[in-house]
Design a protein around this motif. Structure first.
Motif: not given
Ligand SMILES: Cc1ncc(COP(=O)(O)O)c(C=O)c1O
Length: 392
Positions: A134-153, A328-332
């Motif tokens: 969607g970002a690429a088709l809309g030619k817009v910039k995107y930024e990500t925010y992290p989902l971390k285990e310590e904050n329950y994602f 189910t999300y599993m650690p390696v």
């Protein structure tokens, strides 16, 4: 003659999971008994009452014409009623509901419909890869925010830099979450509404797994939050709730400007859905057998989840217990990356899992397990992995 794809198409992100499919197919071709936990396609059929209703509607010639643009008013009304009944959230069917051929299309269209070059789209990492299309088709910039285990994602909104929040036009959130299985809390959604108002950012809630909550808990909808309708919309799809992934039926509810932009872009791309499907979609959410069908689905995934996590505990592989979805999300284990672990499992045990770095850099260190086969096979997969003695 040869033709070259447009620069727009050439600029689209590569499909990370095409690579996984190719590897799995190659393994199957060797004759191996592959247990595929890498995919996200509901394995059970659509409930019979919906199939029967559809057969009836398809046989009715009145459904064979073009649909009304923007879908049947009766479907929009049924969608609004469904939200009112389930989540206590009220919507004007004509102004605050959009009918879609699956939620993927809406999620991909939105940046195109609502954003301008230079606007920023905020996306979860890890997250559903099609958001990037969607970002690429809309030619817009995107930024990500992290989902971390310590904050329950859940994202920590205070960690989003002020200048990024000020540039952002939309933020996508997805709970119950693919790939982590995390669920949202009312407190998080309240913070999100306040943050969205402060920075004038539209909230796009992807509620694809909204029906799939474990341990007797129904996942909350963003639309239950006071003020949610002012700041955003929510996508609701039939794909997972009713095992209807191939049917391509979804809707969105919420802020009328965002809904109007969605409807407008759809006017140019589609003539809504096949009317027979829209009538069947009404039956799916109004029939008295609805909740039983949903409960059966949830119970099945919960049984599989429990079988999987118990087996994983037995081999010392500690799961991150999902509150919803069918993953189910599993650690390696130590010494591996998501990719090298997934490759090892496919190679040595013929078990396919999705390396979660394919969902973003914060997926590194995890793999995603799809609970889309019967419990015995899930247990067998874990036992095969146990024979590698990686967790001893
Ligand atoms: C998080 C998420 N959002 C959206 C979708 C798309 O669903 P639909 O079938 O409605 O296009 C999926 C499908 O896997 C998904 O995992």
């Amino acid at each position: 003659m040869e033709f070259t794809e447009s620069r727009l198409l050439q600029g689209l992100p590569k499909q990370f999971f095409a690579n996984l499919v190719a590897k799995v197919n190659a393994k199957v071709a060797t004759g191996a008994d592959v247990i595929n936990l890498g995919q996200g396609n509901p394995d059970k059929p659509t409930p019979e009452y919906i199939v029967e209703a559809t057969q009836k509607w398809v046989a009715d010639p009145a459904t064979h014409k073009y649909s009304r643009f923007r879908g049947l008013p009766a479907f929009k009304k049924a969608a609004a009623d469904f939200y009112e009944e389930k989540y206590g959230a009220c919507f004007n069917p004509e102004k605050e509901v959009a009918i879609l051929g699956g939620s993927k299309i809406g999620l991909v269209e939105l940046p195109w419909a609502l954003m301008n070059p230079g606007d920023t789209l905020l996306l979860p990492d890890p997250g559903y890869p099609d958001y990037l299309s969607g970002a690429a088709l809309g030619k817009v910039k995107y930024e990500t925010y992290p989902l971390k285990e310590e904050n329950y994602f859940l994202p920590n909104l205070n960690d989003i830099p002020k200048e990024v929040a000020e540039r952002a036009k939309l933020i996508y959130v997805n709970y119950p979450n693919n790939p982590t299985g995390a669920v949202a809390t009312p407190g998080f959604y309240e913070q999100l509404v306040a943050w969205a108002k402060k920075y004038h950012v539209g909230v796009i809630s992807d509620f694809a797994y909204g029906a799939l909550g474990f341990d007797g808990k129904t996942p909350i909808s963003f639309m239950q939050t006071p003020g949610a309708k002012e700041v955003g919309i929510e996508f609701y799809t039939y794909s997972k709730t009713f095992n209807m992934a191939g049917w391509r039926i979804a809707f969105a509810v919420g802020n009328r400007d965002i809904i109007e932009a969605l409807n407008l872009i759809q006017d140019h791309l589609f003539v809504s859905l096949f009317p027979a499907l829209q009538y069947a979609a009404i039956d799916a959410i109004t029939d008295p057998r609805r909740d039983r069908a949903i409960q059966e689905n949830v119970a099945r995934y919960q049984e599989r989840r429990d079988a999987f996590i118990q087996a994983a505990e037995r081999i010392g592989w500690h799961p991150i217990v999902p509150g919803g979805t069918f993953y189910t999300y599993m650690p390696v284990p130590k010494g591996y990356t998501s990719q090298s672990f997934a490759d090892l499992l496919l190679d040595k045990t013929a078990v396919a899992v999705a390396p979660a770095n394919g969902f973003g850099q914060h997926g590194e260190g995890y793999v995603r397990i799809g609970l889309l086969i019967e419990p015995e096979r899930l247990v067998e997969a874990v036992e095969r992995i146990g024979n590698l003695h990686l967790f001893d």
